[in-house]
Write a protein that holds these residues in place. Structure first.
Motif, short mmCIF file in Angstrom:
data_model
loop_
_atom_site.label_atom_id
_atom_site.label_comp_id
_atom_site.label_asym_id
_atom_site.label_seq_id
_atom_site.Cartn_x
_atom_site.Cartn_y
_atom_site.Cartn_z
N ASP A 329 0.83 -1.20 0.00
CA ASP A 329 0.00 0.00 0.00
C ASP A 329 0.87 1.25 0.00
O ASP A 329 2.08 1.19 0.23
N THR A 330 0.22 2.37 -0.25
CA THR A 330 0.90 3.67 -0.24
C THR A 330 0.48 4.47 0.99
O THR A 330 0.39 5.69 0.95
N GLY A 331 0.20 3.75 2.08
CA GLY A 331 -0.34 4.36 3.27
C GLY A 331 0.68 4.98 4.20
O GLY A 331 1.81 5.31 3.80
N VAL A 332 0.30 5.11 5.47
CA VAL A 332 1.09 5.85 6.44
C VAL A 332 2.31 5.08 6.93
O VAL A 332 3.22 5.67 7.53
N GLY A 333 2.36 3.77 6.69
CA GLY A 333 3.51 2.98 7.14
C GLY A 333 3.41 2.62 8.61
O GLY A 333 2.51 3.06 9.33
N ILE A 334 4.35 1.80 9.06
CA ILE A 334 4.40 1.34 10.45
C ILE A 334 5.71 1.80 11.07
O ILE A 334 6.79 1.51 10.53
N PRO A 335 5.67 2.53 12.19
CA PRO A 335 6.91 2.96 12.84
C PRO A 335 7.77 1.74 13.22
O PRO A 335 7.23 0.70 13.63
N PRO A 336 9.09 1.85 13.11
CA PRO A 336 9.98 0.72 13.42
C PRO A 336 9.78 0.15 14.82
O PRO A 336 9.87 -1.06 15.02
N ASP A 337 9.48 1.02 15.80
CA ASP A 337 9.33 0.53 17.17
C ASP A 337 8.03 -0.25 17.39
O ASP A 337 7.88 -0.93 18.41
N GLU A 338 7.10 -0.18 16.42
CA GLU A 338 5.84 -0.91 16.55
C GLU A 338 5.84 -2.23 15.79
O GLU A 338 5.02 -3.12 16.07
#
Length: 394
Positions: A329-338
């Motif tokens: 997807d071209t969405g908001v992404g997932i922070p590395p810490d999550e």
């Protein structure tokens, strides 16, 4: 005059976590329906706080809140009855209100109280206009139906909030978790199933054909509640209960098409494009079609929910070195810490909490369990913006 037990009412109101929270899409849609049905320029789901009123859902209203001192909706709290003001300028009680003499120049108001299961009046569902108006008996019944539907959405929000707060404890106490899920299943499924049955009877009554547009969204949201209960039961299955599979030879691309088709209704109103890349070769896998489709559906659904309007979700089959399905997807992404926690039950990231993304944090866990039952696994990768989920099969 305030409720004699105003403090208890306010305590109940605060338990919903809706004040100053992002407005749920469902409540905004209810107000849009209200304005459309009653042909008014404004409609709100109004929560009445100690000194203010907050609009948890709104259409045609610029502010997020206004003082309680000029609240029409607050008048429904002591009476617990629907309030209709045909012309506020001619009403001795309301004619000097600043929102009558000035913007938004309220003339007509009709509001039905939001009464929760414990009997507390949280506020009102109302429609307003800058022209005089009135309600007939059937229209008043329709307004009160919309009010009950809004209260149901608020109750669902509170259930989600409670589940999120209990997430860590539920992960440590399996038996308590199962008891909670059983309670939610009984408290939601039983009454919703009964309501749906009555709605089907109403839909067949020729005398009520004109109210079909009100019955249909209520029925649809009842189905969503039942689906949520099923989702909870699937996601909280005891760890020692094996996931039984009914395998059969299936063309891999068929799984992609079935999952994407199931998510079309979610993607279209959000303005997210979902694309299935063309099949490049035939690949037959031995899988439980229903379970694997459900897992892939969770991945596609997540991608849609975390992709802003105008974005794109791409689903493709990978044939080498082992069969796999990718959802990008071209969405908001997932922070590395999550990233290390996304497959845990009831985990919801910061973005999901802040933006009130629908869900209780079980989708990825359900998908991973289905993949594992097939001998495969799901991996996620995200580089700042956009996410790719890869479901690998043995």
């Amino acid at each position: 005059m305030r409720d004699v037990d105003e403090e208890a009412r306010l305590s109940a109101l605060y338990s919903y976590g809706a004040l100053d929270a992002p407005r749920p899409r469902a409540l905004d849609e209810l107000t849009q329906l209200g304005s459309s049905v009653f042909d008014t320029t404004m409609s709100t789901v109004t929560l009445v706080d100690r000194e203010r009123q907050f609009f948890a859902g709104k259409t045609g209203v610029a502010q997020d809140e206004t003082p309680r001192a000029i609240s029409f909706c607050a008048e429904t709290i002591p009476t617990r009855r629907t309030l209709v003001v045909t012309d506020a300028r001619a009403d001795a009680h309301f004619r000097d209100y600043p929102n009558v003499t000035g913007e938004p120049h309220i003339r007509f108001y009709a509001g039905a109280p939001l009464i929760d299961d414990d009997g507390h009046v949280l506020g009102a569902f109302c429609v307003k206009d800058d022209r005089p108006g009135d309600l007939g008996p059937r229209q008043q019944d329709a307004l009160e139906t919309l009010s009950r539907q809004a209260t149901g959405h608020l109750s669902l929000m509170r259930s989600r909030l409670m589940l999120a707060e209990l997430g860590d404890e539920l992960a440590r106490a399996t038996q308590r978790e199962e008891d909670l899920v059983a309670t939610i299943s009984h408290e939601l499924r039983t009454p919703v199933t009964a309501i749906q049955g009555y709605l089907e009877l109403l839909a067949e009554d020729e005398r009520l054909q004109g109210y079909g547009r009100l019955v249909e969204p209520i029925y649809r949201n009842g189905q969503r509640l039942v689906g949520m209960v099923d989702h909870l039961l699937t996601g909280t299955r005891p760890a020692d209960a094996p996931l039984l599979l009914h395998r059969s030879p299936v063309e891999l691309h068929l799984v992609l098409s079935a999952a994407v088709q199931a998510c079309t209704a979610l993607a279209e109103p959000r303005g997210v494009e979902v694309v299935v890349e063309p099949q490049t070769e035939a690949s037959v896998v031995s899988v439980d079609l229903a379970r694997l489709t459900q897992a892939l559906q969770q991945l596609v659904r997540n991608a849609i929910l975390f992709t802003p309007a105008g974005g794109k979700v791409t689903v493709r089959a990978v044939y080498a070195p082992v069969p796999a399905i990718e959802v990008s997807d071209t969405g908001v992404g997932i922070p590395p810490d999550e990233l290390p926690y996304v497959f845990q039950r009831f985990f919801r990231g910061r973005h999901a909490r802040r933006q009130a993304v629908p869900g209780v944090g079980l989708g990825l866990h359900i998908a991973q369990e289905a993949a594992a039952a097939h001998g495969g696994r799901i991996t996620l990768s995200s580089a700042g913006a956009g996410t790719t989920a890869r479901l690998t099969l043995p």
